[in-house]
Write a protein that holds these residues in place. Structure first.
Motif, PDB file in Angstrom:
ATOM      1  N   ARG A  90       0.840  -1.206   0.000  1.00  0.00           N
ATOM      2  CA  ARG A  90       0.000   0.000   0.000  1.00  0.00           C
ATOM      3  C   ARG A  90       0.877   1.259   0.000  1.00  0.00           C
ATOM      4  O   ARG A  90       0.555   2.255  -0.651  1.00  0.00           O
ATOM      5  N   LYS A  91       1.976   1.213   0.734  1.00  0.00           N
ATOM      6  CA  LYS A  91       2.898   2.356   0.756  1.00  0.00           C
ATOM      7  C   LYS A  91       3.516   2.569  -0.623  1.00  0.00           C
ATOM      8  O   LYS A  91       3.664   3.703  -1.082  1.00  0.00           O
ATOM      9  N   GLU A  93       2.237   1.708  -3.524  1.00  0.00           N
ATOM     10  CA  GLU A  93       1.187   2.215  -4.419  1.00  0.00           C
ATOM     11  C   GLU A  93       0.994   3.720  -4.251  1.00  0.00           C
ATOM     12  O   GLU A  93       0.754   4.439  -5.233  1.00  0.00           O
TER      13      GLU A  93
END
Length: 287
Positions: A90-91, A93
């Motif tokens: 997620r980081k 992305e």
């Protein structure tokens, strides 16, 4: 307008280290520029370095033979990766820029950072045989290495005892970052800070602060595009014959890795290179 995000993947055990000072300098300067600077402090997180079956939730697709790459690809597709991997993905992305901050260990990254590469950059999420290199999934993101050495700079020259730093950096910058599509910015190398004076270390940090001011405007490193190769198993993913013929009269090889038996292009992995008709000229020294 959404705020820009930078991710610093950081690997050092001590908060009193020069790497920690570089990390703090990076966060301070990027925050001043309006970035949200996110730090993944791998040692503080106790990030698991080993890639194991524990990285997937539920049963393996192949119960007879566990193949990590295949199983994590399926787990990514089905939302079955472990929570720590998902959090890092997620980081990635969210980030326009990723900086890997570390001390050079055995001509590579520390094991905990290698584990980050192995576990976070899963097939499907970060690459495929269709989406790789300049056609890669992260082609709209920038990434770079920022690291300290225990050796002085001359030890990593082509005639130095450690050999050419460009050869050392090729697997990391081409085989990991560029393979996933990242535009790879020239590395920031802090030569031998442990044996440098306080004034020299301050000068290194000041130089890094100044570089950060124009970092996103820098031209990425040059790599051979996929279009120069036959992209199928039948042809072995080899360079197209007409491309090899075109390169025959060139003074230097195409890249550090694709040298074609010629001299390596000078500083191909540490400085941006000229393009087109100027490709055989000495690389610029603006970075």
């Amino acid at each position: 307008m959404a705020q820009k995000t930078a991710l610093i993947v950081y690997a050092h055990q001590s908060d009193g280290s020069f790497n920690a000072a570089v990390r703090d300098t990076t966060v301070k300067e990027l925050s001043r520029q309006g970035y949200t600077a996110v730090v993944s402090d791998l040692y503080a997180m106790n990030f698991k370095a080993s890639a194991t079956q524990d990285d997937i939730i539920g049963e393996s697709k192949n119960t007879q033979l566990f193949q990590y790459g295949e199983e994590t690809m399926h787990a990514w597709e089905e939302g079955r990766l472990s929570d720590d991997i998902v959090a890092e993905q997620r980081k990635v992305e969210a980030a326009e820029l990723i900086i890997f901050q570390f001390p050079l260990y055995w001509f590579s990254v520390p094991a905990i950072m290698k584990g980050w590469f192995d576990r976070v950059l899963t097939q499907g999420f970060a690459f495929s045989l269709v989406h790789m290199y300049n056609n890669g999934i992260f082609k709209n993101k920038k990434a770079m290495l920022s690291f300290t050495t225990g050796a002085i700079q001359t030890m990593f020259q082509p005639d130095g005892i450690n050999g050419d730093i460009n050869v050392t950096l090729w697997p990391l910058q081409n085989g990991t970052l560029h393979f996933c599509g990242f535009q790879v910015l020239p590395p920031q190398i802090f030569w031998c800070p442990a044996h440098s004076s306080p004034e020299m270390r301050k000068g290194m940090l000041d130089g890094w602060t100044a570089r950060l001011g124009g970092l996103l405007a820098e031209k990425p490193l040059t790599f051979a595009p996929c279009e120069l190769f036959n992209l199928n198993f039948h042809s072995g993913f080899l360079m197209r014959p007409e491309v090899k013929e075109e390169q025959r009269s060139r003074r230097y090889g195409l890249t550090t890795g694709h040298h074609l038996g010629k001299a390596l292009p000078p500083d191909n992995q540490i400085k941006s290179q000229p393009q087109g008709d100027d490709a055989d000229a000495q690389p610029n020294t603006g970075n």
